[in-house]
Design an enzyme around this catalytic site. Structure first.
Site, PDB file in Angstrom:
ATOM      1  N   CYS A  10       1.854   1.571  -4.765  1.00  0.00           N
ATOM      2  CA  CYS A  10       0.608   0.476  -5.610  1.00  0.00           C
ATOM      3  C   CYS A  10       1.386  -0.259  -6.543  1.00  0.00           C
ATOM      4  CB  CYS A  10      -0.437   1.362  -6.109  1.00  0.00           C
ATOM      5  SG  CYS A  10      -1.310   2.397  -4.922  1.00  0.00           S
ATOM      6  N   GLY A  37       1.240  -3.252  -2.383  1.00  0.00           N
ATOM      7  CA  GLY A  37       0.063  -2.867  -1.794  1.00  0.00           C
ATOM      8  C   GLY A  37      -0.862  -4.008  -1.485  1.00  0.00           C
ATOM      9  N   ASN A 111      -0.455   4.297 -10.177  1.00  0.00           N
ATOM     10  CA  ASN A 111       0.412   4.360  -9.167  1.00  0.00           C
ATOM     11  C   ASN A 111       1.067   5.817  -8.825  1.00  0.00           C
ATOM     12  OD1 ASN A 111       4.030   2.762  -8.664  1.00  0.00           O
ATOM     13  ND2 ASN A 111       2.624   3.829  -7.137  1.00  0.00           N
ATOM     14  N   GLY A 112       0.967   6.119  -7.727  1.00  0.00           N
ATOM     15  CA  GLY A 112       1.694   7.526  -7.614  1.00  0.00           C
ATOM     16  C   GLY A 112       0.785   8.524  -6.856  1.00  0.00           C
ATOM     17  N   TYR A 253      14.100  -0.130  -1.005  1.00  0.00           N
ATOM     18  CA  TYR A 253      13.300  -1.094  -0.175  1.00  0.00           C
ATOM     19  C   TYR A 253      12.266  -1.416  -1.042  1.00  0.00           C
ATOM     20  CZ  TYR A 253       9.407  -2.276   2.895  1.00  0.00           C
ATOM     21  OH  TYR A 253       8.473  -3.145   3.405  1.00  0.00           O
TER      22      TYR A 253
END
Ligand code: SF4
Length: 470
Positions: A10, A37, A111-112, A253
């Site tokens: 995210c 996201g 995020n996570g 990536y």
């Protein structure tokens, strides 16, 4: 399914900018984080008294229109762009989460992934706390609302002591924005000085630079940084974990190439990954091509190190959307030809080295090799800038389950035969870590199974969803 890489996490953004249109700034920050996201987006804004929010399913540009940004007036904002890592993709999991607490309004963007979220969720339910989603981010929000402490920093610190796993958070209160990073440092989070004199926090430094930020620094593992004054207020809430675990996939990536991760240019690290790949797996060839876009720097590095000319081999249709929005494997296989066209004259009759960042499920590599052969490539040698992915991620990246991972089911020679390429080579773990510049401090559990935290294998992505359905 962008070249069968892991599915993103995210993106989060936080803004403190008095007398600015903070909602619009958050919008452009999220726009710069869209690659992290694409399922849902949301922005919450505080005017010092109350918080207003708009969120929905869709891309940032689909969710926000001038008419739903206009009411979001204030000095403080947070935003979130989501790929589901815990819970399904339903609208109720869109972020930020906004609640009213005894201390005033509170909005959280995360995020996570917490690996102990199922336990924490059950504790909340046992205490009579109602939950409306299947997301661990709501667990974080509700724990904060009920935590002990006189200030939000104290309540955060007390809650952080219970959270195991990956969390980079931006938190909006009535009168401030807090940026928080877990003690392992799994996911990135940086802050920077806005040209207007305010501050912004974002998952990636590239998004901060989009907003014109200077003096960009990482939120260090275990830190809480308050963005509510002309000077940042920094608190080391928890000591950094003895075994830091930055996600190495940010380099491979996830991150934009113009971002910095762990103080290093992502683009530069990707070039070094390509150079290392050439040193380990040099082959006789006529041209080096990337699978666009994330593999371009690595292919440049491979070409520079090997002396084999670099050229474009695929043109990607950037407007078709990331193919992981297609839900089934069979549709994904069709998606490759929809997304990539080959530049025939660059590969016709040639021995081609095709550089890609990773192979997860293995659905894309074979079709890409076939496209090259149909275009007349004489040989196709596939080179991957990381080792085979053999373990799932529980810290916020969707690799699928163990049985989805092609490297779990096949050895390299079997994969080569399945993909129909002349040779296939994965960069070694040692060379990958050398290219990122550290042998410790990074998580590489998806390659090695050596998780930085004890993992409960039942903590699957949709475990909460099942609990709600049950
Ligand atoms: Fe990143 Fe892999 Fe670790 Fe997950 S397991 S945090 S994807 S390095």
């Amino acid at each position: 399914m962008d070249n069968d890489s892991p599915r993103e996490e995210c993106g989060v953004i936080g803004i403190f900018a008095p007398n600015e249109d903070v909602a619009r700034m958050a919008f452009f920050g999220l726009y710069a984080l869209q690659h992290r996201g694409q399922e849902a987006a949301g922005i919450a804004v505080s005017n010092g008294v109350s918080i207003r929010m708009h969120k929905d399913i869709g891309l940032v540009s689909q969710v926000f229109m001038p008419q739903n940004l206009a009411p979001l007036q204030g000095h403080y904002a947070i935003g979130h762009t989501r790929y589901s890592t815990t819970g399904s993709s339903s609208a109720r999991n869109a972020q930020p989460f906004l609640i009213e607490t005894r201390y005033g309004p509170l909005a959280v963007a995360h995020n996570g992934n917490l690996i102990n979220a199922a336990t924490l969720r059950q504790e909340l339910l046992d205490h009579g706390v109602g939950l409306s989603s299947s997301s661990d981010s709501e667990v974080i929000t509700m724990m904060l609302a009920g935590a002990e402490g006189k200030t939000w920093n104290e309540r955060l610190k007390n809650s952080m002591a219970r959270w195991n796993g990956a969390y980079s958070l931006v938190i909006l209160t009535r009168d401030g924005v807090l940026a928080v990073r877990d003690p392992w440092g799994f996911r990135p989070l940086s802050v920077g000085l806005l040209p207007s004199g305010g501050w912004a926090a974002a998952s990636e430094s590239g998004a901060l630079r989009t907003l014109g930020c200077e003096a960009i620094r990482e939120v260090q593992p275990g830190e809480i940084i308050a963005l509510s004054n002309s000077a940042l207020s920094v608190q080391q809430a928890l000591p950094p974990a003895p075994r830091l675990a930055r996600c190495v996939f940010e380099h491979i990536y996830f991150s934009r190439p113009d971002s910095f991760w762990d103080g290093q240019s992502v683009h530069h690290v990707r070039q070094k990954l390509g150079q290392a790949l050439a040193e380990e797996s040099l082959t006789q060839a006529d041209v080096v091509i990337p699978v666009p876009d994330s593999s371009i720097p690595a292919a440049i590095g491979y070409a520079a190190s090997s002396g084999i000319p670099y050229n474009d081999g695929f043109i990607k249709n950037r407007y078709i959307g990331r193919t992981f929005i297609q839900p089934t494997d069979s549709l994904r296989k069709q998606g490759v030809a929809l997304k990539f066209n080959v530049i025939v004259e660059n590969v016709l009759g040639k021995r081609v080295v095709m550089v890609d960042d990773s192979i997860v499920r293995g659905n894309t590599t074979g079709p890409l090799v076939r496209l090259l052969r149909q275009a007349g490539a004489r040989e196709v040698h596939v080179r991957i800038t990381c080792p085979p992915i053999t373990h799932s991620c529980y810290m916020g990246v969707d690799m699928g389950s163990q049985e989805d991972l092609v490297a779990c089911r096949m050895v390299v020679d079997e994969m080569r035969d399945r993909f129909g390429c002349d040779s296939l080579y994965f960069l070694s773990l040692e060379s990958m870590l050398r290219a990122v510049g550290r042998t410790s401090g990074y998580c590489h559990a998806c390659f090695t199974g050596s998780y930085p935290l004890a993992i409960d294998p039942t903590s699957v992505k949709t475990g909460f969803e099942k609990a709600i359905a049950d």
